[in-house]
Design a protein around this motif. Structure first.
Motif, PDB file in Angstrom:
ATOM      1  N   ALA A  10       0.830  -1.215   0.000  1.00 24.26           N
ATOM      2  CA  ALA A  10       0.000   0.000   0.000  1.00 24.26           C
ATOM      3  C   ALA A  10       0.860   1.258   0.000  1.00 24.26           C
ATOM      4  N   LEU A  11       2.102   1.147   0.508  1.00 21.75           N
ATOM      5  CA  LEU A  11       3.024   2.286   0.486  1.00 21.75           C
ATOM      6  C   LEU A  11       3.298   2.713  -0.956  1.00 21.75           C
ATOM      7  N   LYS A  12       3.291   1.735  -1.854  1.00 20.50           N
ATOM      8  CA  LYS A  12       3.528   2.009  -3.267  1.00 20.50           C
ATOM      9  C   LYS A  12       2.274   2.630  -3.894  1.00 20.50           C
ATOM     10  N   ARG A  13       1.125   2.005  -3.592  1.00 17.85           N
ATOM     11  CA  ARG A  13      -0.131   2.516  -4.157  1.00 17.85           C
ATOM     12  C   ARG A  13      -0.391   3.945  -3.713  1.00 17.85           C
ATOM     13  N   MET A  14       0.091   4.292  -2.505  1.00 21.26           N
ATOM     14  CA  MET A  14      -0.156   5.634  -1.974  1.00 21.26           C
ATOM     15  C   MET A  14       0.896   6.637  -2.406  1.00 21.26           C
ATOM     16  N   GLY A  15       1.854   6.186  -3.186  1.00 18.68           N
ATOM     17  CA  GLY A  15       2.842   7.118  -3.711  1.00 18.68           C
ATOM     18  C   GLY A  15       3.954   7.472  -2.739  1.00 18.68           C
ATOM     19  N   ILE A  16       4.091   6.718  -1.643  1.00 21.25           N
ATOM     20  CA  ILE A  16       5.164   7.003  -0.677  1.00 21.25           C
ATOM     21  C   ILE A  16       6.478   6.387  -1.163  1.00 21.25           C
ATOM     22  N   VAL A  17       6.413   5.141  -1.618  1.00 23.47           N
ATOM     23  CA  VAL A  17       7.599   4.409  -2.057  1.00 23.47           C
ATOM     24  C   VAL A  17       7.373   3.971  -3.506  1.00 23.47           C
ATOM     25  N   GLU A  18       8.388   4.176  -4.347  1.00 18.47           N
ATOM     26  CA  GLU A  18       8.212   3.861  -5.765  1.00 18.47           C
ATOM     27  C   GLU A  18       8.193   2.353  -6.011  1.00 18.47           C
ATOM     28  N   ASN A  19       9.145   1.646  -5.401  1.00 19.15           N
ATOM     29  CA  ASN A  19       9.238   0.199  -5.642  1.00 19.15           C
ATOM     30  C   ASN A  19       9.415  -0.536  -4.328  1.00 19.15           C
TER      31      ASN A  19
ATOM     32  N   ALA B 159      -0.966   7.754  10.515  1.00 23.12           N
ATOM     33  CA  ALA B 159      -1.609   8.115   9.246  1.00 23.12           C
ATOM     34  C   ALA B 159      -1.805   6.893   8.357  1.00 23.12           C
ATOM     35  N   GLU B 160      -2.777   6.979   7.470  1.00 27.51           N
ATOM     36  CA  GLU B 160      -3.073   5.858   6.571  1.00 27.51           C
ATOM     37  C   GLU B 160      -1.946   5.588   5.580  1.00 27.51           C
ATOM     38  N   ASN B 161      -1.080   6.591   5.375  1.00 33.86           N
ATOM     39  CA  ASN B 161       0.061   6.345   4.480  1.00 33.86           C
ATOM     40  C   ASN B 161       1.284   5.855   5.258  1.00 33.86           C
ATOM     41  N   ALA B 162       1.120   5.623   6.550  1.00 42.08           N
ATOM     42  CA  ALA B 162       2.108   4.944   7.401  1.00 42.08           C
ATOM     43  C   ALA B 162       3.331   5.777   7.755  1.00 42.08           C
ATOM     44  N   VAL B 163       3.418   7.019   7.274  1.00 41.95           N
ATOM     45  CA  VAL B 163       4.647   7.781   7.512  1.00 41.95           C
ATOM     46  C   VAL B 163       4.471   8.986   8.431  1.00 41.95           C
ATOM     47  N   SER B 164       3.378   9.045   9.175  1.00 39.10           N
ATOM     48  CA  SER B 164       3.312  10.032  10.249  1.00 39.10           C
ATOM     49  C   SER B 164       2.385   9.540  11.347  1.00 39.10           C
ATOM     50  N   LYS B 196     -12.277   0.590   6.516  1.00 37.40           N
ATOM     51  CA  LYS B 196     -11.280   0.124   7.470  1.00 37.40           C
ATOM     52  C   LYS B 196     -10.976  -1.364   7.350  1.00 37.40           C
ATOM     53  N   ARG B 197     -11.591  -2.036   6.372  1.00 37.19           N
ATOM     54  CA  ARG B 197     -11.345  -3.464   6.264  1.00 37.19           C
ATOM     55  C   ARG B 197      -9.888  -3.749   5.932  1.00 37.19           C
ATOM     56  N   ASP B 198      -9.394  -4.792   6.506  1.00 30.62           N
ATOM     57  CA  ASP B 198      -7.982  -5.156   6.307  1.00 30.62           C
ATOM     58  C   ASP B 198      -7.680  -5.361   4.828  1.00 30.62           C
ATOM     59  N   GLY B 199      -6.534  -4.918   4.425  1.00 31.27           N
ATOM     60  CA  GLY B 199      -6.059  -5.225   3.085  1.00 31.27           C
ATOM     61  C   GLY B 199      -6.627  -4.327   2.015  1.00 31.27           C
ATOM     62  N   VAL B 200      -7.568  -3.485   2.364  1.00 32.54           N
ATOM     63  CA  VAL B 200      -8.166  -2.649   1.330  1.00 32.54           C
ATOM     64  C   VAL B 200      -7.233  -1.531   0.920  1.00 32.54           C
ATOM     65  N   CYS B 201      -6.792  -0.769   1.874  1.00 32.50           N
ATOM     66  CA  CYS B 201      -6.067   0.407   1.414  1.00 32.50           C
ATOM     67  C   CYS B 201      -4.952   0.900   2.326  1.00 32.50           C
ATOM     68  N   ALA B 202      -5.192   0.983   3.620  1.00 28.44           N
ATOM     69  CA  ALA B 202      -4.234   1.650   4.497  1.00 28.44           C
ATOM     70  C   ALA B 202      -2.886   0.946   4.507  1.00 28.44           C
ATOM     71  N   ALA B 203      -1.837   1.742   4.489  1.00 27.43           N
ATOM     72  CA  ALA B 203      -0.480   1.208   4.622  1.00 27.43           C
ATOM     73  C   ALA B 203      -0.100   1.232   6.094  1.00 27.43           C
ATOM     74  N   SER B 204       0.842   0.395   6.476  1.00 24.06           N
ATOM     75  CA  SER B 204       1.355   0.471   7.841  1.00 24.06           C
ATOM     76  C   SER B 204       2.770  -0.066   7.882  1.00 24.06           C
ATOM     77  N   LEU B 205       3.537   0.455   8.810  1.00 20.38           N
ATOM     78  CA  LEU B 205       4.944   0.077   8.971  1.00 20.38           C
ATOM     79  C   LEU B 205       5.209  -0.204  10.442  1.00 20.38           C
ATOM     80  N   PRO B 206       5.973  -1.241  10.742  1.00 21.46           N
ATOM     81  CA  PRO B 206       6.289  -1.541  12.142  1.00 21.46           C
ATOM     82  C   PRO B 206       7.102  -0.415  12.794  1.00 21.46           C
ATOM     83  N   THR B 207       7.861   0.316  11.976  1.00 24.09           N
ATOM     84  CA  THR B 207       8.684   1.418  12.461  1.00 24.09           C
ATOM     85  C   THR B 207       7.815   2.533  13.038  1.00 24.09           C
ATOM     86  N   THR B 208       6.923   3.064  12.199  1.00 26.35           N
ATOM     87  CA  THR B 208       6.080   4.185  12.623  1.00 26.35           C
ATOM     88  C   THR B 208       5.231   3.788  13.825  1.00 26.35           C
TER      89      THR B 208
END
Lengths: 352, 352
Positions: A10-19, B159-164, B196-208
């Motif tokens: 999803a990081l890619k789909r959201m435009g955060i990471v290219e690959n 955030a849904e893009n996982a970077v904040s 909010k269903r899993d796998g649909v859209c939101a990105a997530s990172l263990p770091t953030t």
């Protein structure tokens, strides 16, 4: 393991990471599998990195249970063995290699050098060395190896009082190496090893160690996957939530001969254009993992940049996000010391 | 479990925390045992908190494996059940109570209220509620309950893009509550649950998520154990390692009647003197867990404050600690917006 990666892709789909899928190609060596190193290894494993090489010579003890990762039943196992067991269970796609030895001894140092210079998935050098050790000698050893082999590395550290820490990105020849700033205080009468025994004195908290590991892996991801800006030095002071940053140029008189060699190489190297931050584009979400076949009502509301994103549902926003959104870039810039002069820093230290 | 606590009791010996053992007396409720909540629970468990009350209605899925804590073999288990199993294994001294339901339904809301108002170790209200949920409705529900019951709580979000992400400390009547700033954008046509269903859209990172959990628990520890300064709002922007902070006063026209009631109570309450930061004193280390009977060579070199401490051996210091040591308090102050005016913020938001 496809389903495990849906939140990462999803990081890619959201435009955060290219690959994002490039993560499978990378290898990191982690030295020190303690409070910071073990969480670092777990984060990279859950992010789906290609290969991890773990170095440590300690055993898991009950006194380690106040940090994340290790569990009481692993007490007595070597840290690398216990870590590999847990990590392989979490994500069997990550290749995990372990070395249960002290990198600072003469014999092991050569093996450490050989391993990090040929350890990646195609027999070349690892992409990064991540230092998660707790003593000067091991940091110095990693520095020596990385300068000679021209391998980039991250140094990390947590204070003995458990309430501050830092990470630092070291690019041989380009940024200050660990030997560039000669130690002003070296209490050589104290044998560090006698001070490092478990239970004697140092405090530690899972919070501080988890945060430092988070910073370390987040900046590792930014470096490997080319998004955002890799911070050269990021400090963390827990008592007042203060996060100093700085850049430091290498010392032309560094005592490490390979550092000076890398500086000369860097001086004559054509400097690359400053990489443009990956522009966040509004991509149509692909929903490749959508097993319900539903389509979203408001595609345009997908957050397409860090600034727009909120932690609420898409298209929802609430006032507490303001400080994240406004960002106050002017104040931020003041807080960043670009290319701090080494002599000035040394003078500051001496006057303290 | 004495040995497990040696590194935590060192916080007391080093003068960071006055009474670390008080941690055993406290109870926190954690709502949402996902990427942030599960790590929050693990950190508090490893810190030796007295009691945790966990609320969630989700099941562990393979799509959750890109965050810390849950393991593939727990897939299909309820998140609270899986969490309790792991946490009890890590530290059996922590009392763990779980509720596998959605707090936002009418029936469950009353049970949630009853539980947090009588759930501590002596039948009184919990010391803190930690919100680790991912949607507006649940945050609003926690806000309503905590205003009525006059319970302090921390809100957190990624955030849904996982970077904040961010954390926010809400003290009913004293700081802005979650309802104080009326949402400017509420896309009420979208049903948040379908998004909010899993796998649909939101990105997530263990770091953030690990970093936000770290901030949440670190500030929880500072609040409970009375050390350092509790930050009212702390943001994290991963792309450029930016950490905005601010304070926000409550809205006198808040739509939540209990918020207004708490504001009136706070207005007439004698204001306590601003608690002096716990002065770090040079205490003689006790070494109660020292099983080798060795004594340290240089007792005076024990770091006695955050400023003096380094990650190296005692009495050792190296130049990279400079930015942590110097601290640049002037610049820091500029970066903190004390008591931000709500109207100004709203105006700022509107002008964006």
């Amino acid at each position: 393991m496809k389903k495990n990666f849906s939140r990462l892709m999803a990081l890619k789909r959201m435009g955060i990471v290219e690959n994002y899928e490039d993560i499978r190609l990378f290898t990191c060596a982690i030295v020190g599998i303690g409070g910071v190193g073990s969480v670092t290894a777990e984060m990279l494993t859950r992010c789906g990195i290609g290969k991890l090489i773990l170095f440590d010579y300690d055993k898991v003890e009950l006194a380690n249970m106040n940090r994340l990762f290790f569990q009481p039943h692993q007490s007595g196992m070597s840290k690398v063995e216990a870590a590999a067991q847990t990590l392989r269970n979490i994500n069997p796609d990550v290749e995990i290699v372990t070395f249960n030895y002290n990198i600072t001894t003469t014999d092991n140092f050569q093996h450490f050098m050989d391993t990090i210079s040929t350890g990646n998935l195609t027999g070349g050098p690892v992409d990064l060395v991540l230092s998660c050790v707790d003593n000067f000698e091991a940091r110095y050893t990693i520095n020596t190896a990385c300068n000679e082999l021209n391998i980039k590395w991250f140094e990390s550290g947590v204070a003995e009082n458990a309430v501050s820490g830092h990470i630092q990105f070291i690019v041989p020849g380009e940024t200050a190496c660990f030997a560039c700033a000669p130690p002003l205080i070296v209490a050589s009468n104290i044998d560090e090893k006698t001070l490092k025994r478990d239970g004697v004195c140092a405090a530690s908290l899972p919070t501080t160690m988890g945060i430092v590991a988070g910073f370390l892996v987040q900046n590792t991801l930014k470096y490997l996957l080319k998004f955002g800006e890799v911070t050269h030095y990021l400090g963390y002071s827990a008592l007042n939530d203060f996060f100093p940053t700085m850049n430091m140029k290498p010392n032309p008189n560094c005592e490490d001969g390979y550092c000076k060699k890398r500086q000369e190489e860097y001086a004559v190297k054509p400097k690359p254009e400053k990489r443009e931050a990956l522009k966040a584009e509004k991509e149509e979400p692909i929903h490749e993992d959508n097993e319900w076949g539903i389509s979203l009502i408001d595609e345009s509301a997908v957050p397409s940049s860090a600034e727009e994103a909120t932690s609420l549902g898409q298209g929802l926003s609430y006032a507490y996000e303001v400080p994240e959104i406004s960002g106050e870039p002017a104040t931020y810039e003041e807080n960043v010391q670009k290319d701090t002069n080494l002599e000035e820093l040394m003078a500051q230290m001496k006057s303290m």
